[in-house]
Structures are given as structure tokens and as C-alpha cells.
Design an enzyme around this catalytic site. Structure first.
Site, PDB file in Angstrom:
ATOM      1  N   ARG A 191     -94.888   3.991 -23.382  1.00 63.08           N
ATOM      2  CA  ARG A 191     -94.808   3.672 -24.820  1.00 63.08           C
ATOM      3  C   ARG A 191     -94.368   4.904 -25.601  1.00 63.08           C
ATOM      4  O   ARG A 191     -94.738   5.067 -26.757  1.00 63.08           O
ATOM      5  CB  ARG A 191     -96.159   3.180 -25.321  1.00 63.08           C
ATOM      6  CG  ARG A 191     -97.241   4.186 -25.045  1.00 63.08           C
ATOM      7  CD  ARG A 191     -98.524   3.913 -25.708  1.00 63.08           C
ATOM      8  NE  ARG A 191     -99.548   4.603 -24.936  1.00 63.08           N
ATOM      9  CZ  ARG A 191    -100.781   4.740 -25.307  1.00 63.08           C
ATOM     10  NH1 ARG A 191    -101.171   4.235 -26.438  1.00 63.08           N
ATOM     11  NH2 ARG A 191    -101.642   5.381 -24.554  1.00 63.08           N
ATOM     12  N   LYS A 241     -94.177   8.290 -29.994  1.00 69.77           N
ATOM     13  CA  LYS A 241     -95.187   7.580 -29.196  1.00 69.77           C
ATOM     14  C   LYS A 241     -95.502   6.252 -29.894  1.00 69.77           C
ATOM     15  O   LYS A 241     -95.949   6.268 -31.049  1.00 69.77           O
ATOM     16  CB  LYS A 241     -96.443   8.458 -29.089  1.00 69.77           C
ATOM     17  CG  LYS A 241     -97.513   7.911 -28.161  1.00 69.77           C
ATOM     18  CD  LYS A 241     -98.621   8.932 -27.953  1.00 69.77           C
ATOM     19  CE  LYS A 241     -99.754   8.377 -27.112  1.00 69.77           C
ATOM     20  NZ  LYS A 241    -100.851   9.345 -26.985  1.00 69.77           N
ATOM     21  N   GLY A 255     -95.423  -1.256 -25.076  1.00 68.11           N
ATOM     22  CA  GLY A 255     -94.717  -0.059 -25.532  1.00 68.11           C
ATOM     23  C   GLY A 255     -95.069   0.364 -26.943  1.00 68.11           C
ATOM     24  O   GLY A 255     -94.457   1.277 -27.494  1.00 68.11           O
ATOM     25  N   ARG A 287     -94.731  13.246 -31.903  1.00 68.77           N
ATOM     26  CA  ARG A 287     -95.554  14.269 -31.248  1.00 68.77           C
ATOM     27  C   ARG A 287     -94.688  15.446 -30.823  1.00 68.77           C
ATOM     28  O   ARG A 287     -93.588  15.260 -30.304  1.00 68.77           O
ATOM     29  CB  ARG A 287     -96.248  13.641 -30.039  1.00 68.77           C
ATOM     30  CG  ARG A 287     -97.086  14.620 -29.247  1.00 68.77           C
ATOM     31  CD  ARG A 287     -98.105  13.911 -28.402  1.00 68.77           C
ATOM     32  NE  ARG A 287     -97.530  13.261 -27.223  1.00 68.77           N
ATOM     33  CZ  ARG A 287     -98.263  12.636 -26.304  1.00 68.77           C
ATOM     34  NH1 ARG A 287     -99.582  12.565 -26.420  1.00 68.77           N
ATOM     35  NH2 ARG A 287     -97.688  12.066 -25.278  1.00 68.77           N
ATOM     36  N   ASP A 333    -102.306  12.598 -14.943  1.00 66.43           N
ATOM     37  CA  ASP A 333    -101.145  12.320 -15.803  1.00 66.43           C
ATOM     38  C   ASP A 333    -101.424  12.701 -17.254  1.00 66.43           C
ATOM     39  O   ASP A 333    -100.526  12.682 -18.084  1.00 66.43           O
ATOM     40  CB  ASP A 333    -100.732  10.847 -15.720  1.00 66.43           C
ATOM     41  CG  ASP A 333    -101.875   9.903 -16.005  1.00 66.43           C
ATOM     42  OD1 ASP A 333    -102.886   9.962 -15.271  1.00 66.43           O
ATOM     43  OD2 ASP A 333    -101.786   9.121 -16.963  1.00 66.43           O
ATOM     44  N   ASN A 334    -102.659  13.054 -17.562  1.00 63.08           N
ATOM     45  CA  ASN A 334    -102.985  13.527 -18.912  1.00 63.08           C
ATOM     46  C   ASN A 334    -103.300  15.017 -18.914  1.00 63.08           C
ATOM     47  O   ASN A 334    -103.962  15.520 -19.817  1.00 63.08           O
ATOM     48  CB  ASN A 334    -104.173  12.737 -19.480  1.00 63.08           C
ATOM     49  CG  ASN A 334    -103.813  11.284 -19.724  1.00 63.08           C
ATOM     50  OD1 ASN A 334    -102.657  10.955 -19.952  1.00 63.08           O
ATOM     51  ND2 ASN A 334    -104.809  10.409 -19.672  1.00 63.08           N
ATOM     52  N   ASP A 350    -102.729  14.002 -24.905  1.00 62.06           N
ATOM     53  CA  ASP A 350    -103.168  12.600 -24.787  1.00 62.06           C
ATOM     54  C   ASP A 350    -104.591  12.399 -25.302  1.00 62.06           C
ATOM     55  O   ASP A 350    -105.552  12.280 -24.539  1.00 62.06           O
ATOM     56  CB  ASP A 350    -102.989  12.073 -23.350  1.00 62.06           C
ATOM     57  CG  ASP A 350    -101.543  11.617 -23.124  1.00 62.06           C
ATOM     58  OD1 ASP A 350    -100.706  11.833 -24.019  1.00 62.06           O
ATOM     59  OD2 ASP A 350    -101.257  11.056 -22.061  1.00 62.06           O
TER      60      ASP A 350
HETATM   61  P1  AMP Z   1    -102.944   6.739 -21.068  1.00 61.21           P
HETATM   62  O1  AMP Z   1    -104.193   6.281 -20.381  1.00 61.21           O
HETATM   63  O2  AMP Z   1    -102.917   6.435 -22.524  1.00 61.21           O
HETATM   64  O3  AMP Z   1    -102.629   8.150 -20.787  1.00 61.21           O
HETATM   65  O4  AMP Z   1    -101.753   5.845 -20.458  1.00 61.21           O
HETATM   66  C1  AMP Z   1    -101.586   5.655 -19.076  1.00 61.21           C
HETATM   67  C2  AMP Z   1    -100.271   4.969 -18.794  1.00 61.21           C
HETATM   68  O5  AMP Z   1    -100.201   3.699 -19.429  1.00 61.21           O
HETATM   69  C3  AMP Z   1     -99.052   5.748 -19.271  1.00 61.21           C
HETATM   70  O6  AMP Z   1     -98.033   5.569 -18.318  1.00 61.21           O
HETATM   71  C4  AMP Z   1     -98.719   5.041 -20.558  1.00 61.21           C
HETATM   72  O7  AMP Z   1     -97.354   5.191 -20.906  1.00 61.21           O
HETATM   73  C5  AMP Z   1     -99.047   3.607 -20.250  1.00 61.21           C
HETATM   74  N1  AMP Z   1     -99.353   2.828 -21.471  1.00 61.21           N
HETATM   75  C6  AMP Z   1    -100.443   2.938 -22.261  1.00 61.21           C
HETATM   76  N2  AMP Z   1    -100.378   2.075 -23.292  1.00 61.21           N
HETATM   77  C7  AMP Z   1     -99.222   1.386 -23.162  1.00 61.21           C
HETATM   78  C8  AMP Z   1     -98.566   0.344 -23.921  1.00 61.21           C
HETATM   79  N3  AMP Z   1     -99.114  -0.165 -25.022  1.00 61.21           N
HETATM   80  N4  AMP Z   1     -97.392  -0.090 -23.465  1.00 61.21           N
HETATM   81  C9  AMP Z   1     -96.815   0.409 -22.354  1.00 61.21           C
HETATM   82  N5  AMP Z   1     -97.380   1.365 -21.595  1.00 61.21           N
HETATM   83  C10 AMP Z   1     -98.567   1.872 -22.001  1.00 61.21           C
HETATM   84 MG    MG Z   2    -101.386   9.517 -20.859  1.00 58.98          MG
END
Ligand code: AMP
Ligand code: MG
Length: 468
Positions: free
Chosen positions: A91, A111, A124, A174, A246-247, A256
Site C-alpha cells: 500500500r 503510503k 492498497g 513519508r 520487514d519492519n 512502520d
Molecule cells: P505491516 O504489518 O503494516 O508492516 O504490513 C505488512 C504487509 O502487509 C506489507 O507488505 C504491507 O504492504 C501489507 N499491507 C498492509 N496493509 C495493506 C493494505 N491495506 N493493502 C495492501 N497491502 C497492505
Molecule cells: Mg510494514
């Protein structure tokens, strides 16, 4: 075009399998809620241009600024310890990079700007809540002096985002030293794509660790920054909440801001995130998780090494130094909070004893440290005799009040106030958000007591949610 951004996009020049070209998806009615003039200036962007109608179009993703090469970056990661081989910007879209006025390369990312090939089941998009939260918390971290991504703008899209209910959509602009994560390395290591891993490593060394000459040097330098970063989080009572690989930015910035929160009442087991059932990312576990993440980074660098077994040995020896590095960083942070100019190992029990008293008495983390050395310190302890005894030992160390004033913020972004600012924003009133932003960007002076007051019982937020 009024909004001139002096792009120089080095990531987009890397091998194509590190990303996918992807434009943002237009939205119906962009409107800027807030734009960060001071940050724009350091990025070489004219702040006046942030307030032209065109800026809303750019920050909502409707208009691609000249010189941008919009891409979604691919990565993988361990989420709550479980391997996920395929993540990526689901996203978010990287517009490009600029070299700031200090010579540092900085990413400009949108973002919440629409789906990408890495969106999986997601839309997204972001709703207003997480965008305002990340804006407030990242700018607070910066103002306090902690390495962090920044917020250049928050923009309403005019579209509805569907979560449990209908919510206003928003995009965060960001800024980051880079968005390269431990998970970015893991993605290519897991596929044994050595050329991509090599290109990524060279890019990261040049960009973030120019003194490193090889993967071992990169690992060492990255680990030193993580040790310092986590110690600084601990010194603020900050709980990141979702320290997945990943964060974890390899640059050493906090990245994040999802279910993150600052503790009100001190307790090492504090967890906020509703999905963190077992407390993996509890306040007191953060240093352990940092080692775990660094070990994943080390593992991801191994395919670069000619002799795998020798690399495992030498990288293990590096990672095993983390506890000592972290202990030293922690002592420095908490020593400064107690006003000690050169804290030594002998001071460690003094700090630990105070934290033990605070745990027992349920003291407010921020306000207790801020009050030390003043008569109101007493108010934070139930067992005043115990505090008296501690205070006498502390006074014997000749604490420096000035050092304390700049090591103990008076204002942190308290979760109940963030939630109130979000609720008002969803109803169309951004005054509480702006007032809070003004307060948290002057963290060492409490001008309005509202922002220094801990939540009353009925105001307390005990559960936070991911920003999806
Ligand atoms: P996060 O836990 O926020 O770090 O996100 C983990 C993964 O989920 C990352 O690859 C993000 O890009 C994806 N992600 C989180 N929210 C969305 C969303 N609303 N649409 C698409 N991908 C998302
Ligand atoms: Mg993340």
C-alpha cells in the site's frame, strides 16, 4: 509545475527484480490536512509550493511529479517469527529520492496510494487514523531526537476506505533515509539470488554505512545502530508493537508505526497490540527481538560469502556482541535520564532499583523521570520511604538537572490523545490534531498541561491495532 522536487532515484537504477514500476491510483478529491514546511525546506522543496492545489494532487498520487520514478519495493520477512517469503510495498509507492540540504539521500514515499503487485488481499489504501497516528508519532520521535522516518504531508483522498466500517481514506507522504528492510535482504537470500543481494548490499553500504568494506562490516555497523535505537526506545517507554523483520529498517531509523504506543504506567511486560497475543513484542522483550532480527540479517548476508561455515562462525561472533553493545547503550540512555554525565556499571543497580520501584508503584514512565529532582517526584510513588532511600543514593551521584531536562521529555504522544485527535479528524475537525502536533514537536517544554497529563482510568487505551 509549482512543486519542484529535485529527484535523484538511485533505487530505481538497481536491478529490476528489486522492485516493480507502479503508479499510484488516483483518488477523487485530494485535500492536504497538514504539510511539514520545515522538513520540506531540508529536502530542497519550497514550502510555499506545499500549499498550492497541485501539492494535494501530488501527495494523493493523482499527479506524478517531474523526475519521479514510481515503484513498489519487494521484500519478505518474519512476521511474529513466521517466515513470509513474499511481502513488499502493498500500500505504498516510492516516488523517488532527493539529496537533502545535509547531503543525505532521502526517500519520498506515498503510503496508502493504491494497490501494487504486492497487495495480496489488501486494498492498497490507508484510512485516516493510521495516517494521523504515524504523522504524530514519527514527528514526536524526531523532535525528541530518535532516528525515525518523517512525515512530509497527510492528505485526505475524498474516498471511503472499508474496514469494519466506512472510513475516510488518506495518504501519508513519508520520508526515510531508505525503506530498505532486513526483509529486503531476506527476500533475495531466500531465493539464493546472489547478484541481487550483492547489488542491494553495495547500495546499502554506499548509502548508509560508507565506512563498511564488506558484509561483516555492514552487519557490525547495522547492529551498532540497532543497539542504540532500541536503547533509545526503552528510554522513552516506546513499544513498537510489530518488530517483524520487514519492519526493521537497515538504516537504523524507526519505521512502520502501526500498533505502537508510549507507555503511560511503567511495566516491562507492557503490550498494546491486539494481535500480539503472547507478548512477543512487549516493551521488555524489544532488545531480545532486536538480536533475533539482526541474526536474520546476518543469515541473509551469508550467501554473499565464499565459505559458508566460516561466515556462520564469524557472523555469529558479531551478533553475539549485541548484548554488550545494547547494555552499554541502555546505560548511557538511562544514565542521562538520571542526569549522570558518565554513568558506569556501578550506576546500573541505581537505575534498575528505580525501575523496580516504578513497576511496583505503577508510576507514569514519562512524568516520573521528568519530575525527578523536584518535590513532585514523590507523587509518583506509593512507597515514599523506599523512594526517599533511593533518592538519597541518587543525590550522592550529583545529578545534572540540565542534562535531565533534555533527556526526559515532558510531552510524548499519549495514546488516548492520539485516539481523540483521530476521532475528531474522522468527524472533520482537525483542530485537536494540530494542537497535539504543536505540543509534541516541543517535547521538552510542557506549555499546555493537557499533553503532559496521563490518561484517567476511563481514558486509558489498552489495545492498539495495526494500521491497515
Ligand atoms: P505491516 O504489518 O503494516 O508492516 O504490513 C505488512 C504487509 O502487509 C506489507 O507488505 C504491507 O504492504 C501489507 N499491507 C498492509 N496493509 C495493506 C493494505 N491495506 N493493502 C495492501 N497491502 C497492505
Ligand atoms: Mg510494514
Amino acid at each position: 509545475m509549482n512543486l519542484h522536487i529535485p529527484f535523484d532515484n538511485s533505487y530505481a537504477r538497481l536491478p529490476p527484480r528489486l522492485f516493480t514500476p507502479q503508479e499510484p491510483t488516483p483518488v477523487s478529491q485530494p485535500r492536504i490536512i497538514v504539510a511539514n514546511d520545515a522538513l520540506a525546506r531540508t529536502l530542497g522543496i519550497d514550502p510555499a509550493a506545499l500549499h498550492m492545489p497541485e501539492a494535494a494532487q501530488v501527495f494523493a498520487g493523482n499527479l506524478i511529479p517531474e523526475g519521479a520514478t514510481p515503484i513498489a519495493q519487494v521484500y519478505a520477512g518474519h512476521q511474529f517469527g513466521n517466515w513470509n517469503p513474499q511481502l513488499g510495498d502493498g500500500r505504498a509507492i516510492l516516488l523517488g529520492e532527493v539529496i537533502d540540504t545535509t547531503g543525505q539521500r532521502r526517500d519520498i514515499q506515498l503510503k496508502g496510494s493504491g494497490p501494487t503487485p504486492y497487495s495480496r488481499a489488501g486494498d492498497g489504501r490507508a484510512w485516516l487514523g493510521p495516517v494521523l497516528r504515524e504523522y504524530l508519532v514519527s514527528e514526536a520521535m524526531h523532535a525528541i531526537g530518535i532516528p525515525t522516518t518523517r512525515a512530509l504531508a497527510a492528505t485526505l483522498t475524498g474516498d471511503t476506505v472499508y474496514r469494519e466500517t466506512r472510513l475516510p481514506g488518506a495518504v501519508l507522504t513519508r520520508i526515510a533515509a531508505s525503506h530498505i528492510r532486513v526483509g529486503t535482504f531476506q527476500f533475495f537470500a531466500a531465493r539464493n539470488d546472489v547478484p541481487a543481494l550483492q547489488a542491494l548490499t553495495e547500495h546499502v553500504i554506499q548509502r548508509h554505512y560508507p565506512n563498511a568494506t564488506d558484509p561483516a562490516g555492514l552487519l557490525t555497523a547495522m547492529m551498532e545502530r540497532q543497539a542504540s535505537l532500541i536503547a533509545q526506545w526503552m528510554g522513552l517507554g516506546f513499544v513498537h508493537g510489530v518488530m517483524n523483520t520487514d519492519n526493521c529498517a537497515v538504516s537504523g531509523e524507526t519505521i512502520d508505526y502501526g500498533p505502537c504506543a508510549f507507555m503511560d504506567i511503567y511495566h516491562p511486560n507492557t503490550v498494546f497490540s491486539a494481535i500480539d497475543q503472547y507478548g512477543r513484542y512487549a516493551y521488555g522483550n524489544q532488545p531480545q527481538i532486536a538480536i533475533w532480527n539482526i541474526a536474520q540479517f546476518a543469515t541473509a548476508l551469508i550467501p554473499l560469502m565464499p565459505d559458508r561455515d566460516a561466515a556462520i562462525d564469524s557472523f555469529s561472533a558479531i551478533v553475539n556482541r549485541f548484548p554488550d553493545l545494547y547494555a552499554a547503550a541502555w546505560l548511557k540512555v538511562f544514565g542521562a535520564k538520571l542526569g549522570l554525565s558518565t554513568p558506569t556499571e556501578d550506576d546500573r543497580p541505581l537505575i534498575e532499583d528505580l525501575l523496580a520501584l516504578m513497576t511496583r508503584d505503577g508510576s507514569d514512565f514519562t512524568n516520573t523521570f521528568r519530575a525527578l529532582g523536584t518535590p513532585s517526584a514523590y507523587d509518583h510513588f506509593a512507597d515514599r520511604a523506599a523512594f526517599d532511600a533511593w533518592e538519597e543514593l541518587w543525590h550522592n551521584r550529583n545529578p545534572d538537572a540540565e542534562r535531565m531536562a533534555y533527556s526526559n521529555p515532558a510531552v510524548i504522544p499519549r495514546t488516548h490523545l492520539i485516539e481523540a485527535a483521530i476521532s475528531a479528524g474522522v468527524a472533520g475537525d482537525f483542530a485537536p490534531f494540530h494542537a497535539m502536533l504543536a505540543a509534541i514537536t516541543q517535547p521538552y517544554t510542557a506549555t499546555d498541561p493537557l499533553y503532559a497529563r496521563p490518561p484517567r482510568d476511563e481514558e486509558r487505551v489498552t489495545r492498539t491495532f495495526c494500521g491497515t
